[in-house]
Scaffold this active site. Structure first.
Site, mmCIF file in Angstrom:
data_model
loop_
_atom_site.group_PDB
_atom_site.id
_atom_site.type_symbol
_atom_site.label_atom_id
_atom_site.label_comp_id
_atom_site.label_asym_id
_atom_site.label_seq_id
_atom_site.Cartn_x
_atom_site.Cartn_y
_atom_site.Cartn_z
ATOM 1 N N CYS A 165 22.948 -35.361 3.937
ATOM 2 C CA CYS A 165 22.714 -34.183 3.091
ATOM 3 C C CYS A 165 23.751 -33.091 3.382
ATOM 4 C CB CYS A 165 21.293 -33.674 3.346
ATOM 5 S SG CYS A 165 20.940 -32.024 2.740
ATOM 6 N N CYS A 211 22.352 -29.658 4.301
ATOM 7 C CA CYS A 211 21.767 -29.744 5.641
ATOM 8 C C CYS A 211 22.856 -29.585 6.700
ATOM 9 C CB CYS A 211 21.064 -31.083 5.838
ATOM 10 S SG CYS A 211 19.706 -31.395 4.691
#
Length: 101
Positions: A30, A33
């Site tokens: 991600c 993230c």
């Protein structure tokens, strides 16, 4: 310091903890993230009274399911074992500090 937790130690580290714990539900693939990782480290340095932990949803899908994590990153603030705040998506350092404030 940001600590990685798993299903095995989540109860001990987060639920049984006294005070506030910020949990970052994330995945290694991600992008947002990954952008949040250095921000979490910075926040952990200036908020020693708040424990900050990360949960990899790919390695711990049961935790993601238990807390109904549908998008990542998802940040949850636990206070004495109970979720008191939640936000989804990458946020700024100041927004993160406000969240745990």
């Amino acid at each position: 310091m940001v600590k990685h937790v798993t299903t095995a130690d989540f109860e001990e580290v987060v639920i049984k903890a006294e005070g506030k714990v910020l949990v970052d539900f994330f995945a290694t693939w991600c992008g947002p993230c990954s952008m949040m990782a250095p921000v979490l480290e910075q926040v952990s340095d200036i908020t020693p009274d708040v424990k900050i932990v990360k949960v990899d949803i790919d390695e711990n899908p049961e935790l993601a399911e238990r807390y109904k994590v549908m998008s990542i990153p998802t940040f949850m603030v636990f206070e004495n074992g109970t979720v008191v705040k939640k936000t989804v998506g990458a946020i700024s350092k100041s927004e993160l500090l406000e969240l745990i404030g």
